[in-house]
Enzyme design. Structure first.
Site, short mmCIF file in Angstrom:
data_model
loop_
_atom_site.label_atom_id
_atom_site.label_comp_id
_atom_site.label_asym_id
_atom_site.label_seq_id
_atom_site.Cartn_x
_atom_site.Cartn_y
_atom_site.Cartn_z
CG HIS A 126 0.23 9.07 -6.90
ND1 HIS A 126 -0.89 9.36 -6.16
CD2 HIS A 126 0.04 9.68 -8.10
CE1 HIS A 126 -1.73 10.09 -6.89
NE2 HIS A 126 -1.19 10.30 -8.06
CG HIS A 141 -1.80 1.18 1.37
ND1 HIS A 141 -3.13 1.16 1.04
CD2 HIS A 141 -1.55 2.45 1.79
CE1 HIS A 141 -3.66 2.35 1.25
NE2 HIS A 141 -2.71 3.17 1.71
CD GLU A 142 1.53 3.61 3.68
OE1 GLU A 142 1.70 4.66 3.04
OE2 GLU A 142 0.50 3.38 4.36
CG HIS A 198 0.25 6.31 -0.68
ND1 HIS A 198 -0.80 6.96 -1.27
CD2 HIS A 198 -0.25 5.70 0.44
CE1 HIS A 198 -1.90 6.74 -0.54
NE2 HIS A 198 -1.60 5.97 0.49
ZN LIG Z 1 -2.89 5.21 2.04
#
Ligand SMILES: [Zn+2]
Length: 673
Positions: free
Chosen positions: A471, A464-465, A468
């Protein structure tokens, strides 16, 4: 001598020189950088030349370089490696920062230049991204109240400061109620509880200086207690106390605060010309309007409720088998769900753990991004803020893209949770900047010489991290204010939640989930169990979440309710809330909505992003491979590289050819018909 925080950083890729910075450097650097930024802003505002995009908007983008440097270093260490001195600095800095940004928004000469540009926007020959940055800058000032004058401007100030006071009070009352309650457990009351819950209850007793074990209202203790305690009377007592937080009468009661907060939010929205607070708040979100949020939530609500009712019927049967002739109650749900979980998916954490080595999971996250986007990672030896941190240079076809820092282990000086932050955001104007991105997690650190092992949830957090981080690292825009994760709140979790899907790709688990001692890949039967357990009890989880999101939305739509508790009851009644489930956060302890502004009429955002991540991953499945190169290229081109430089809806539609439906989400949650 120049303060090391403000000096030119002659380090590799201009990473902050952590070995030269001491805590005593922060306060003087902060004050100097604040003053310098303010002077830059005043110079822009007072420029005698007529306003142009370059001398106003682009100049604002470039201003505050020193402040960015100081804050990027300070907030990294304040969150991930705090100490008393850093906490004291944080208390000192946050009101100064709030005052600093208010002063900028209140600069009338600056706002006049921005407005002048905004009114002449079509004649300025701006590129699409320049026009977007002008639009966002102007909108930010207007929403902060810069266009208000006289009595209205004064009232806005009063409303905002009262709202800040109420938010703090709400939080403090909640903390007091949570700290005030505990339930002593006799030795016999511990029967049936697994070892880790008994340990937690013992240490909670020690912390409260009680003679024996206790249950407190801390989520990490009360939830497992409700899950495992066979004592229905104790579960009821604990659950009722938990549900009553903020609603106990007296000084810590939050109901009055909730009512006043909602009324002031409505007034704030009306002062700015909006019909209600939800319209004001959702204007900057991808969802755009309350109607679209309501529509999404109701599409998910019906199937989730149906699933929850089916699950409830089965559990009521189990209640009968235990000789209890009562309806299933909220304090029964977790207990019987746990029994069902054991029966249906007997998944043993201890058996799973040796297959999830931190090193292999980092490799898995990196390798997936190599296969999708061609990224390469090379360890980088630079001094960082803590010896547990590691850095990599990220490049593609020999070209430097970013620096990635992983700070994975829990320690007393780190706040809980996991997050991704940029020490530097990507930009090309007015100056070229490559990103420096940090992933911070709280995985348990192994004893010396042992490999670090993760739970499945930990591994998902790591992916998940890293989503990010992608991105930020793949960002390819002109201006820092719209780069990377500078997007709408209901869009920002798309890249991160989407990346979690690659952990579930069977070939990825097969390749990277290898046993710490034997090196053998995870057996297929275990892999299947892990993947099947992911949708268990989703009816319940979806119902408690969506009910909270709907109540939040209705609170802020239309005139503010004088009695929020009555409004809450009406909403729950209207949607047919199952009797054995309560809202995930009832109003008197709904901190997301009342401790501050962050998630007010925004609690739906998690689900909005989930609809997109499920639908976006389905694009890979439809193309026949989780690593389909064409789909990956589109994902980078239209979403990961664009930051907030276009409207989120436009980005998503460019990627997928249409807006997402809820089908993929319902399927992912096991709720599809
Ligand atoms: Zn998040």
């Amino acid at each position: 001598m120049t303060n090391p925080l403000l000096a030119d950083w002659d380090t590799p890729f201009r990473i902050a020189p952590f070995d030269r910075i001491s805590d005593a450097d922060f306060a003087p650097a902060f004050d100097e950088a604040l003053a310098a930024h303010l002077a830059e802003i005043e110079a822009i505002a007072d420029n005698p030349a007529p306003a142009s995009f370059a001398n106003t908007i682009e100049a604002m983008e470039g201003a505050g370089e020193g402040l960015d440097k100081v804050l990027s270093v300070f907030f990294s260490v304040a969150g991930a490696d705090s100490n008393d001195a850093r906490q004291a600095l944080q208390r000192e800095f946050s009101p100064k920062l709030a005052a600093h940004s208010s002063a900028i928004y209140a600069n009338a000469a600056l706002f006049a230049r921005i407005t002048d540009l905004w009114e002449r926007r079509d004649a300025l020959g701006l590129s699409e991204e320049e026009a977007r940055v002008l639009y966002l800058t102007h909108r930010g000032f207007v929403r902060a109240g810069a266009a208000l004058t006289g009595a209205e401007a004064d009232r806005m100030k009063e409303v905002k400061s009262r709202l800040a006071v109420l938010g703090t009070q709400f939080t403090q009352n909640l903390l007091k109620d949570e700290a005030a309650w505990f339930m002593p457990l006799a030795e016999a009351d511990l029967e049936g509880l697994p070892g880790f819950v008994v340990d937690a209850a013992r240490s909670a007793g020690e912390a409260l200086e009680q003679p024996g074990s206790v249950v407190t209202l801390s989520r990490s203790l009360i939830v497992p207690f409700l899950q495992f305690s066979p004592r229905r009377d104790l579960r009821e007592k604990a659950f009722r106390a938990w549900a009553a937080r903020g609603e106990n009468g007296g000084e810590t009661d939050n109901r009055g605060i909730a009512a006043e907060t909602l009324a002031l939010r409505e007034e704030r929205a009306r002062l700015l010309g909006y019909e209600d607070f939800a319209q004001f708040k959702l204007e900057t979100e991808m969802a755009g309007t309350p109607g679209r949020v309501r529509e999404l939530l109701m599409q998910v609500w019906e199937p989730a409720r149906a699933q929850a009712l089916r699950d409830a019927a089965e559990m009521e049967e189990m209640l009968r088998e235990d000789g209890i002739n009562d309806a299933l109650q909220p304090w029964d749900w977790r207990y019987y769900a746990e029994k069902r979980r054991k029966a249906l998916h007997d998944l043993d954490e201890a058996e799973l753990k040796p297959y999830l080595q931190l090193e292999r999971m980092i490799e898995a996250a990196f390798t997936c991004s190599s296969r999708l986007f061609g990224l390469e990672f090379k360890p980088l030896d630079v001094p960082l803020y803590h010896p547990d941190c590691r850095a990599w240079e990220v490049s593609r076809n020999g070209e430097h893209l970013a620096v990635f820092i992983g700070d994975y282990f829990a320690r007393a000086s780190k706040r809980s949770g996991a997050w991704c932050s940029a020490m530097r955001s990507q930009a090309k104007r007015p100056k070229l900047e490559t990103p420096i991105v940090v992933n911070v997690c709280n995985f348990s650190k192994p004893s010396k010489g042992k490999p670090a092992l993760l739970s499945y949830d930990d591994a998902r957090t790591l992916f998940h991290e890293f989503g990010h981080a992608l991105h930020q690292m793949l960002s390819d825009v002109e201006f820092g204010s719209v780069s990377g994760t500078s997007v709408a709140r209901d869009f920002v979790e798309l890249p991160s939640q989407l990346y979690e899907h690659w952990l579930e790709v069977p070939s990825v688990l097969e390749e990277f989930a290898t046993h710490a001692e034997t090196g053998a890949p995870m057996p297929k039967a275990l892999r299947d169990k892990v993947l099947a357990a992911a949708t268990f009890d989703m009816g319940f989880q979806t119902v408690e979440y969506v009910a909270s999101a709907l109540v939040d939305l209705e609170f802020h739509s239309g005139p503010a309710p004088a009695d929020p508790m009555r409004k809450q009851a009406e909403v729950l009644e209207r949607i047919g809330m199952p009797q054995a489930i309560t809202m995930r956060h009832a109003t008197p302890h709904f901190a997301h909505v009342f401790s501050g502004d962050g998630y007010s009429s925004g609690y739906y955002s998690y689900m909005w992003s989930e609809v997109m991540d499920a639908d976006a991953f389905a694009a890979f499945e439809e193309a026949g491979s989780a690593f389909d190169p064409k789909t990956a290229e589109k994902l980078e081109e239209f979403i990961l590289s664009k930051g907030g430089s276009r409207e989120a809806e436009e980005l998503y539609t460019s990627f997928r050819g249409r807006m997402p439906g809820v089908e993929a989400l319902l399927k992912g949650r096991g709720l599809a018909a």
